[in-house]
Motif scaffolding. Structure first.
Motif, PDB file in Angstrom:
ATOM      1  N   GLN A 157       0.822  -1.209   0.000  1.00 18.74           N
ATOM      2  CA  GLN A 157       0.000   0.000   0.000  1.00 18.74           C
ATOM      3  C   GLN A 157       0.858   1.262   0.000  1.00 18.74           C
ATOM      4  N   VAL A 158       2.016   1.190   0.651  1.00 20.19           N
ATOM      5  CA  VAL A 158       2.943   2.329   0.622  1.00 20.19           C
ATOM      6  C   VAL A 158       3.463   2.543  -0.801  1.00 20.19           C
ATOM      7  N   LEU A 159       3.758   1.457  -1.511  1.00 17.26           N
ATOM      8  CA  LEU A 159       4.221   1.563  -2.891  1.00 17.26           C
ATOM      9  C   LEU A 159       3.115   2.116  -3.793  1.00 17.26           C
ATOM     10  N   VAL A 160       1.895   1.642  -3.598  1.00 20.28           N
ATOM     11  CA  VAL A 160       0.767   2.140  -4.396  1.00 20.28           C
ATOM     12  C   VAL A 160       0.564   3.634  -4.157  1.00 20.28           C
ATOM     13  N   TRP A 161       0.719   4.067  -2.916  1.00 14.96           N
ATOM     14  CA  TRP A 161       0.603   5.494  -2.581  1.00 14.96           C
ATOM     15  C   TRP A 161       1.633   6.341  -3.341  1.00 14.96           C
ATOM     16  N   GLN A 162       2.802   5.752  -3.592  1.00 12.68           N
ATOM     17  CA  GLN A 162       3.845   6.458  -4.335  1.00 12.68           C
ATOM     18  C   GLN A 162       3.672   6.331  -5.853  1.00 12.68           C
ATOM     19  N   GLY A 163       2.681   5.553  -6.283  1.00 10.84           N
ATOM     20  CA  GLY A 163       2.480   5.353  -7.715  1.00 10.84           C
ATOM     21  C   GLY A 163       3.310   4.238  -8.294  1.00 10.84           C
ATOM     22  N   VAL A 164       3.791   3.326  -7.451  1.00  6.42           N
ATOM     23  CA  VAL A 164       4.606   2.190  -7.895  1.00  6.42           C
ATOM     24  C   VAL A 164       3.696   0.968  -8.001  1.00  6.42           C
ATOM     25  N   THR A 165       3.767   0.282  -9.129  1.00  4.85           N
ATOM     26  CA  THR A 165       2.842  -0.831  -9.383  1.00  4.85           C
ATOM     27  C   THR A 165       3.497  -2.203  -9.243  1.00  4.85           C
ATOM     28  N   ARG A 166       4.778  -2.269  -9.000  1.00  2.00           N
ATOM     29  CA  ARG A 166       5.452  -3.573  -8.894  1.00  2.00           C
ATOM     30  C   ARG A 166       5.104  -4.249  -7.572  1.00  2.00           C
ATOM     31  N   GLY A 167       5.527  -5.531  -7.457  1.00  2.00           N
ATOM     32  CA  GLY A 167       5.299  -6.270  -6.227  1.00  2.00           C
ATOM     33  C   GLY A 167       6.336  -5.954  -5.166  1.00  2.00           C
ATOM     34  N   VAL A 168       6.139  -6.526  -4.007  1.00  2.00           N
ATOM     35  CA  VAL A 168       7.043  -6.307  -2.871  1.00  2.00           C
ATOM     36  C   VAL A 168       8.213  -7.277  -2.955  1.00  2.00           C
ATOM     37  N   LEU A 169       9.428  -6.754  -2.711  1.00  5.82           N
ATOM     38  CA  LEU A 169      10.644  -7.557  -2.714  1.00  5.82           C
ATOM     39  C   LEU A 169      11.117  -7.769  -1.276  1.00  5.82           C
ATOM     40  N   SER A 170      12.215  -8.497  -1.116  1.00  8.36           N
ATOM     41  CA  SER A 170      12.808  -8.653   0.208  1.00  8.36           C
ATOM     42  C   SER A 170      13.440  -7.333   0.638  1.00  8.36           C
ATOM     43  N   LEU A 171      13.814  -7.221   1.909  1.00  8.25           N
ATOM     44  CA  LEU A 171      14.338  -5.968   2.442  1.00  8.25           C
ATOM     45  C   LEU A 171      15.590  -5.516   1.708  1.00  8.25           C
ATOM     46  N   LYS A 172      16.563  -6.413   1.574  1.00  8.88           N
ATOM     47  CA  LYS A 172      17.804  -6.037   0.901  1.00  8.88           C
ATOM     48  C   LYS A 172      17.543  -5.643  -0.551  1.00  8.88           C
ATOM     49  N   HIS A 173      16.660  -6.357  -1.228  1.00  7.61           N
ATOM     50  CA  HIS A 173      16.356  -6.042  -2.623  1.00  7.61           C
ATOM     51  C   HIS A 173      15.628  -4.703  -2.736  1.00  7.61           C
ATOM     52  N   GLU A 174      14.781  -4.393  -1.769  1.00  9.25           N
ATOM     53  CA  GLU A 174      14.117  -3.080  -1.767  1.00  9.25           C
ATOM     54  C   GLU A 174      15.155  -1.965  -1.617  1.00  9.25           C
ATOM     55  N   LEU A 175      16.134  -2.157  -0.725  1.00  5.56           N
ATOM     56  CA  LEU A 175      17.177  -1.149  -0.525  1.00  5.56           C
ATOM     57  C   LEU A 175      18.057  -1.022  -1.759  1.00  5.56           C
ATOM     58  N   TYR A 176      18.418  -2.161  -2.361  1.00  3.54           N
ATOM     59  CA  TYR A 176      19.228  -2.122  -3.581  1.00  3.54           C
ATOM     60  C   TYR A 176      18.478  -1.407  -4.705  1.00  3.54           C
ATOM     61  N   LYS A 177      17.199  -1.670  -4.820  1.00  3.76           N
ATOM     62  CA  LYS A 177      16.415  -1.051  -5.885  1.00  3.76           C
ATOM     63  C   LYS A 177      16.359   0.460  -5.695  1.00  3.76           C
ATOM     64  N   LEU A 178      16.246   0.917  -4.441  1.00  2.00           N
ATOM     65  CA  LEU A 178      16.258   2.358  -4.176  1.00  2.00           C
ATOM     66  C   LEU A 178      17.624   2.957  -4.465  1.00  2.00           C
ATOM     67  N   ALA A 179      18.690   2.216  -4.149  1.00  2.00           N
ATOM     68  CA  ALA A 179      20.044   2.727  -4.396  1.00  2.00           C
ATOM     69  C   ALA A 179      20.295   2.924  -5.885  1.00  2.00           C
ATOM     70  N   LEU A 180      19.644   2.120  -6.716  1.00  2.00           N
ATOM     71  CA  LEU A 180      19.830   2.209  -8.171  1.00  2.00           C
ATOM     72  C   LEU A 180      18.741   3.032  -8.846  1.00  2.00           C
ATOM     73  N   CYS A 181      17.816   3.590  -8.047  1.00  3.95           N
ATOM     74  CA  CYS A 181      16.689   4.330  -8.604  1.00  3.95           C
ATOM     75  C   CYS A 181      17.168   5.582  -9.338  1.00  3.95           C
ATOM     76  N   ARG A 182      16.581   5.856 -10.499  1.00  9.49           N
ATOM     77  CA  ARG A 182      16.973   7.019 -11.300  1.00  9.49           C
ATOM     78  C   ARG A 182      15.807   7.978 -11.527  1.00  9.49           C
ATOM     79  N   GLY A 183      14.861   7.966 -10.642  1.00  7.11           N
ATOM     80  CA  GLY A 183      13.728   8.867 -10.771  1.00  7.11           C
ATOM     81  C   GLY A 183      14.102  10.292 -10.396  1.00  7.11           C
ATOM     82  N   THR A 184      13.089  11.136 -10.311  1.00  9.14           N
ATOM     83  CA  THR A 184      13.342  12.525  -9.922  1.00  9.14           C
ATOM     84  C   THR A 184      13.835  12.574  -8.482  1.00  9.14           C
TER      85      THR A 184
END
Length: 319
Positions: free
Chosen positions: A228-255
């Motif tokens: 629900q937090v991801l949906v609130w941000q407009g993200v439609t993907r599924g939930v990953l594990s904690l480390k994968h969520e952090l890695y995905k944010l570290a590589l994020c290239r959004g605004t």
């Protein structure tokens, strides 16, 4: 302490243990609570934040670093009365590299020379240590941070830590998220390893065994909250594990502001999941996903308002 006494003498090990005990109790709470923390003080807490630690100096390594300044003063022939006395009566005009530490008549110089030998071992050889001191003698200033790294050890930068280093993240959220990423929270499985708990069951879903990996985010309750937090941000993907969520944010290239919102929201989600777990275990109360989601949104909006203009907050509220 670190600015004066560490620069004057080698602190006794008992004093260092007492200081570190006081620091642990300040950080974690009482002595009984410190036993519930599965996070090594020297190996983890004293590392830089970018290396997964809390950027607290390790006292013994810092003590040795500051004492090496006396050795550099002797090496550069500093116009000091104590240095002049040391040359005449301790070294007897020998080179600072020739005097053996065990035969030195001065207790303080004996300790400094032992530190010199340890420094030489850590850089590889005495010749390498001499080359370093020769390069530092030009300015007469010891590079404290570089020498501290040599004594404390070099550790790699961790990419997953990057989202937690953002100034938008609430400090207490960052601490809990760091402990969770290191699997150092006092979950039931960690407590079972010390024989403190007999029944291992997740207090959020009451179905599976509780562990850090389960709480973040294999548990249906925590997975639903993060979704629900991801949906609130407009993200439609599924939930990953904690480390994968952090890695995905570290590589994020959004605004820029979307990255900040994502970092703040993930850290807040981890914090409130852990808080909800403790509420159910120790207080017997509980909050639903909707209430926790509202608290996460509130924290994110407050942090974004304090670090940016109101336009970003209005966009968040409209989501």
């Amino acid at each position: 302490m670190e600015a004066f006494w560490c620069a004057c003498l080698l602190l006794p090990k008992g004093v260092i243990r007492t200081i570190e005990k006081a620091c642990r109790q300040f950080l974690w709470g009482s002595e009984s609570q410190c036993r519930m923390i599965f996070f090594s003080w020297k190996k983890k807490v004293c590392r830089k934040r970018s290396q997964g630690g809390f950027d607290i100096r390790e006292i013994l390594s810092w003590n040795k670093t500051l004492l090496l300044r006396f050795f550099l003063k002797y090496y550069t022939h500093s116009p000091s009365l104590w240095i002049a006395w040391s040359k005449e009566y301790v070294f007897k005009n020998l080179s600072c590299w020739d005097l053996d530490a065990d035969t030195c008549i001065s207790p303080i110089w004996q300790k400094i020379l032992h530190i010199r030998d340890e420094f030489a071992d850590r850089v590889g050889s005495r010749a390498a240590a001499q080359a370093l001191f020769l390069s530092w003698s030009a300015s007469g200033v010891l590079p404290l941070q570089d020498v501290y790294k040599i004594f404390h050890g070099f550790h790699p930068e961790l990419r997953w830590v990057k989202p937690l280093l953002d100034n938008i993240v609430v400090p207490k959220h960052a601490v809990i998220a760091t402990l969770a990423a290191h699997q150092a929270l006092a979950t039931v499985d960690n407590l079972c390893k010390r024989g403190l708990v007999l029944v291992n069951r997740c207090s959020l879903c009451c179905a599976d065994a509780e562990s850090v990996r389960h709480l973040f985010f294999q548990c249906p309750f925590s997975r639903d909250l993060l979704q629900q937090v991801l949906v609130w941000q407009g993200v439609t993907r599924g939930v990953l594990s904690l480390k994968h969520e952090l890695y995905k944010l570290a590589l994020c290239r959004g605004t820029k502001w979307r990255r900040k919102v994502a970092c703040c929201a993930l850290a807040a989600t981890i914090y409130y999941i852990w808080q909800e777990r403790n509420r159910r275990v120790f207080d017997g109360g509980h909050l639903g996903v909707g209430k926790l989601l509202a608290m996460i949104k509130y924290d994110v909006c407050v942090r974004m308002y304090s670090c940016s203009n109101g336009v970003v907050v209005s966009q968040l509220l409209s989501m």
